[in-house]
Scaffold this active site. Structure first.
Site, mmCIF file in Angstrom:
data_model
loop_
_atom_site.group_PDB
_atom_site.id
_atom_site.type_symbol
_atom_site.label_atom_id
_atom_site.label_comp_id
_atom_site.label_asym_id
_atom_site.label_seq_id
_atom_site.Cartn_x
_atom_site.Cartn_y
_atom_site.Cartn_z
ATOM 1 C CB ALA A 9 -0.940 -0.004 1.200
ATOM 2 C CB THR A 125 18.028 1.558 -0.321
ATOM 3 O OG1 THR A 125 18.552 2.837 -0.643
ATOM 4 C CG2 THR A 125 18.448 1.218 1.104
ATOM 5 C CG ASP A 126 21.315 4.055 -3.838
ATOM 6 O OD1 ASP A 126 20.634 4.391 -2.847
ATOM 7 O OD2 ASP A 126 21.363 4.737 -4.887
ATOM 8 C CD GLU A 127 19.206 6.402 1.483
ATOM 9 O OE1 GLU A 127 19.336 6.497 2.719
ATOM 10 O OE2 GLU A 127 18.345 7.016 0.852
ATOM 11 C CE1 TYR A 149 14.868 2.900 4.412
ATOM 12 C CE2 TYR A 149 16.626 4.148 3.366
ATOM 13 C CZ TYR A 149 15.576 3.245 3.284
ATOM 14 O OH TYR A 149 15.253 2.686 2.068
ATOM 15 C CE LYS A 153 15.384 -1.487 2.757
ATOM 16 N NZ LYS A 153 14.045 -2.133 2.528
HETATM 17 P P1 NAD Z 1 6.770 3.720 1.462
HETATM 18 O O1 NAD Z 1 7.188 4.333 2.753
HETATM 19 O O2 NAD Z 1 5.997 4.529 0.476
HETATM 20 O O3 NAD Z 1 5.873 2.419 1.766
HETATM 21 C C1 NAD Z 1 6.192 1.492 2.760
HETATM 22 C C2 NAD Z 1 4.966 0.596 2.975
HETATM 23 O O4 NAD Z 1 5.297 -0.394 3.968
HETATM 24 C C3 NAD Z 1 3.735 1.350 3.513
HETATM 25 O O5 NAD Z 1 2.578 0.954 2.811
HETATM 26 C C4 NAD Z 1 3.643 0.914 4.980
HETATM 27 O O6 NAD Z 1 2.328 0.915 5.498
HETATM 28 C C5 NAD Z 1 4.232 -0.492 4.899
HETATM 29 N N1 NAD Z 1 4.771 -0.969 6.185
HETATM 30 C C6 NAD Z 1 5.609 -0.282 7.017
HETATM 31 N N2 NAD Z 1 5.868 -1.036 8.110
HETATM 32 C C7 NAD Z 1 5.221 -2.226 7.934
HETATM 33 C C8 NAD Z 1 5.131 -3.410 8.701
HETATM 34 N N3 NAD Z 1 5.762 -3.534 9.879
HETATM 35 N N4 NAD Z 1 4.385 -4.433 8.228
HETATM 36 C C9 NAD Z 1 3.719 -4.317 7.038
HETATM 37 N N5 NAD Z 1 3.768 -3.204 6.275
HETATM 38 C C10 NAD Z 1 4.509 -2.176 6.712
HETATM 39 O O7 NAD Z 1 8.076 3.118 0.821
HETATM 40 P P2 NAD Z 1 8.605 3.092 -0.697
HETATM 41 O O8 NAD Z 1 9.277 4.357 -1.008
HETATM 42 O O9 NAD Z 1 7.541 2.562 -1.560
HETATM 43 O O10 NAD Z 1 9.749 1.992 -0.558
HETATM 44 C C11 NAD Z 1 9.451 0.610 -0.718
HETATM 45 C C12 NAD Z 1 10.717 -0.206 -0.525
HETATM 46 O O11 NAD Z 1 11.693 0.219 -1.471
HETATM 47 C C13 NAD Z 1 11.365 -0.017 0.846
HETATM 48 O O12 NAD Z 1 11.814 -1.281 1.296
HETATM 49 C C14 NAD Z 1 12.533 0.910 0.596
HETATM 50 O O13 NAD Z 1 13.581 0.667 1.504
HETATM 51 C C15 NAD Z 1 12.918 0.536 -0.823
HETATM 52 N N6 NAD Z 1 13.557 1.613 -1.607
HETATM 53 C C16 NAD Z 1 12.909 2.801 -1.813
HETATM 54 C C17 NAD Z 1 13.509 3.778 -2.602
HETATM 55 C C18 NAD Z 1 12.822 5.083 -2.890
HETATM 56 O O14 NAD Z 1 13.419 5.952 -3.533
HETATM 57 N N7 NAD Z 1 11.582 5.284 -2.490
HETATM 58 C C19 NAD Z 1 14.779 3.543 -3.155
HETATM 59 C C20 NAD Z 1 15.419 2.323 -2.920
HETATM 60 C C21 NAD Z 1 14.794 1.370 -2.146
HETATM 61 O O1 TDX Z 2 12.825 18.534 2.448
HETATM 62 C C1 TDX Z 2 13.778 17.981 1.893
HETATM 63 N N1 TDX Z 2 14.792 18.765 1.401
HETATM 64 C C2 TDX Z 2 15.890 18.249 0.788
HETATM 65 O O2 TDX Z 2 16.780 18.994 0.362
HETATM 66 C C3 TDX Z 2 13.864 16.550 1.739
HETATM 67 C C4 TDX Z 2 12.784 15.656 2.259
HETATM 68 C C5 TDX Z 2 14.976 16.036 1.110
HETATM 69 N N2 TDX Z 2 15.970 16.851 0.668
HETATM 70 C C6 TDX Z 2 17.161 16.250 0.021
HETATM 71 C C7 TDX Z 2 17.791 15.133 0.820
HETATM 72 C C8 TDX Z 2 18.334 14.229 -0.267
HETATM 73 O O3 TDX Z 2 19.631 14.662 -0.649
HETATM 74 O O4 TDX Z 2 16.707 15.650 -1.188
HETATM 75 C C9 TDX Z 2 17.363 14.401 -1.431
HETATM 76 C C10 TDX Z 2 16.314 13.309 -1.528
HETATM 77 O O5 TDX Z 2 15.750 13.178 -0.237
HETATM 78 P P1 TDX Z 2 14.613 12.079 0.091
HETATM 79 O O6 TDX Z 2 13.486 12.251 -0.850
HETATM 80 O O7 TDX Z 2 14.342 12.136 1.557
HETATM 81 O O8 TDX Z 2 15.356 10.731 -0.327
HETATM 82 P P2 TDX Z 2 16.740 10.062 0.176
HETATM 83 O O9 TDX Z 2 17.169 10.570 1.485
HETATM 84 O O10 TDX Z 2 17.711 10.177 -0.965
HETATM 85 O O11 TDX Z 2 16.241 8.554 0.351
HETATM 86 C C11 TDX Z 2 15.357 7.962 -0.633
HETATM 87 O O12 TDX Z 2 16.044 7.183 -1.552
HETATM 88 C C12 TDX Z 2 16.577 5.955 -1.116
HETATM 89 C C13 TDX Z 2 14.243 7.141 0.026
HETATM 90 O O13 TDX Z 2 13.556 7.938 0.974
HETATM 91 C C14 TDX Z 2 14.781 5.901 0.652
HETATM 92 O O14 TDX Z 2 13.724 5.125 1.181
HETATM 93 C C15 TDX Z 2 15.526 5.123 -0.402
HETATM 94 O O15 TDX Z 2 16.149 3.996 0.149
#
Ligand code: NAD
Ligand code: TDX
Length: 333
Positions: A9, A125-127, A149, A153
């Site tokens: 979700a 994640t690459d982080e 975070y 991971k």
């Molecule tokens: P998000 O925060 O939008 O969604 C996370 C979802 O997990 C939510 O629906 C939340 O309700 C659910 N959740 C949280 N805790 C839970 C639990 N204990 N049990 C069941 N459900 C739970 O996240 P996203 O940005 O869609 O990221 C999804 C995955 O991709 C994550 O594992 C994240 O580490 C990874 N990821 C994200 C990015 C990015 O840029 N968004 C990049 C690399 C990796």
């Molecule tokens: O208000 C802001 N101002 C700002 O300058 C926020 C929220 C972020 N930033 C900067 C921080 C980062 O350098 O922007 C960049 C992107 O920030 P986020 O959107 O918070 O992403 P990041 O910290 O790069 O992490 C994301 O990518 C890897 C996801 O949140 C992670 O879940 C994923 O693993």
């Protein structure tokens, strides 16, 4: 195939479920999600009546729940999207990151072992590799996470490694660069900035806005996970990237230009503690296996901006209540 998608979700998970249901009319998807602040069933409104889709509210930290779902639904594979994901929140309060990201993943690994599943794809994640000044992270780069975070991971990914080595489980771990696209919770930079500008608010750019991220359109990430579900070699780790790197200030300038706004809308704010300077991944291993990105950055980013413009119903209600409390705590605004 019967798939268990955890965290379906959320942003990336909901895009993945929609993508799979369209592509494979004979697959069944079970979506296990706790519905934290980031989980939102509005993300799946258009598919909630699909006969091949079922939502189950629950927590991956609850091992009995994960086992019950696998047992009752003859699950073949799990894709773990469930996580606490926002770096800034992990700095304010790491507890749920350790619980969900580490213990939740451990429970899933136990289920994969217990029910002898065909595949487990851990969405990571690459982080986990930390921060770079030059070059790219490869799958052999050491784990040097800098936030609670990314450390959580990394802990989960190391558990995956240990279950591969010790129990020979069919696990694939992915380390992707940053995703952008529709349905991203408006605390992350891209949806926060676009929606703030649409509301006439300034955008809080950390430091000097010089930090760099590599970006992938969320549907390209869905394509990569689908590819690895079917073709990923068990026990292997894959970076997922596009080679498209942008400084945060460049992304902000794209938004200002698209929306016809002035740079006065930028508010330079205090930097994130431990703010990673740059991420960039080498994804040759995945490319050699046969996957490459398809979406053009400029087009997909423009589409993303349009999506937030057309879907105020989706984000307006999210930016109130609990969100505002977090926003004020984070930015002191
Ligand atoms: P998000 O925060 O939008 O969604 C996370 C979802 O997990 C939510 O629906 C939340 O309700 C659910 N959740 C949280 N805790 C839970 C639990 N204990 N049990 C069941 N459900 C739970 O996240 P996203 O940005 O869609 O990221 C999804 C995955 O991709 C994550 O594992 C994240 O580490 C990874 N990821 C994200 C990015 C990015 O840029 N968004 C990049 C690399 C990796
Ligand atoms: O208000 C802001 N101002 C700002 O300058 C926020 C929220 C972020 N930033 C900067 C921080 C980062 O350098 O922007 C960049 C992107 O920030 P986020 O959107 O918070 O992403 P990041 O910290 O790069 O992490 C994301 O990518 C890897 C996801 O949140 C992670 O879940 C994923 O693993």
């Amino acid at each position: 195939m019967n798939l268990l998608v955890t965290g379906g979700a959320g942003f990336a998970g909901s895009n993945f479920i929609r993508y799979i249901l369209r592509k494979y009319p004979n697959y069944r998807i079970f979506n296990l999600d706790k519905l934290t602040y980031a989980g939102n069933l509005d993300n799946l409104k258009d598919i909630e009546g699909n006969a091949n889709y079922k939502f189950i509210k629950g927590d991956i930290v609850d091992q009995r729940m994960v086992f019950k779902i696998c047992r009752n639904n003859k699950i073949d594979a799990i894709l773990n999207y469930a996580a606490e994901t926002h770096v800034d929140r992990s700095i304010l309060d790491p507890a749920d990151f350790v619980k969900t990201d580490v213990i939740g993943t451990y429970n899933i690994l136990e289920a994969v072992k217990e029910f002898k599943l065909q595949k487990f794809v851990q969405i990571s994640t690459d982080e986990v590799y930390g921060s770079l000044t030059k070059g790219q992270f490869t799958e052999e780069s050491p784990f040097l996470p800098n936030s609670p975070y990314s450390a959580s991971k990394a802990g989960a990914d190391l558990l995956c490694r240990s279950y591969v080595k010790t129990y020979k489980l069919p696990v694939v771990v992915t380390h992707s660069c940053n995703f952008y696209g529709p349905y991203q919770y408006p605390e992350k930079m891209i949806p926060l900035f676009v929606t703030n500008l649409m509301e006439g608010k300034k955008v809080p750019l950390y430091g000097k806005g010089e930090n760099t991220r590599e970006w992938i359109y969320v549907l390209d990430h869905c394509r990569a996970i689908d590819f690895l579900l079917h073709k990923g070699v068990n026990g292997e780790v894959y970076n997922i990237g596009t080679g498209v790197e942008k400084k945060n200030i460049q992304i902000t300038q794209i938004f200002l230009a698209e929306l016809g706004l002035d740079k006065k809308m930028i508010e330079f704010v205090k930097d994130r503690p431990g703010h990673d300077w740059r991420y960039a991944v080498n994804s040759n291993k995945l490319k050699k296996l046969g996957w490459s990105p398809e979406y053009d950055f400029d087009d997909a980013m423009r589409e993303t901006i349009r999506w937030y413009q057309k879907n105020e119903w989706w984000w307006k209600k999210l930016k109130s209540g609990e969100y505002l409390k977090y926003y004020k705590k984070q930015y002191g605004l």
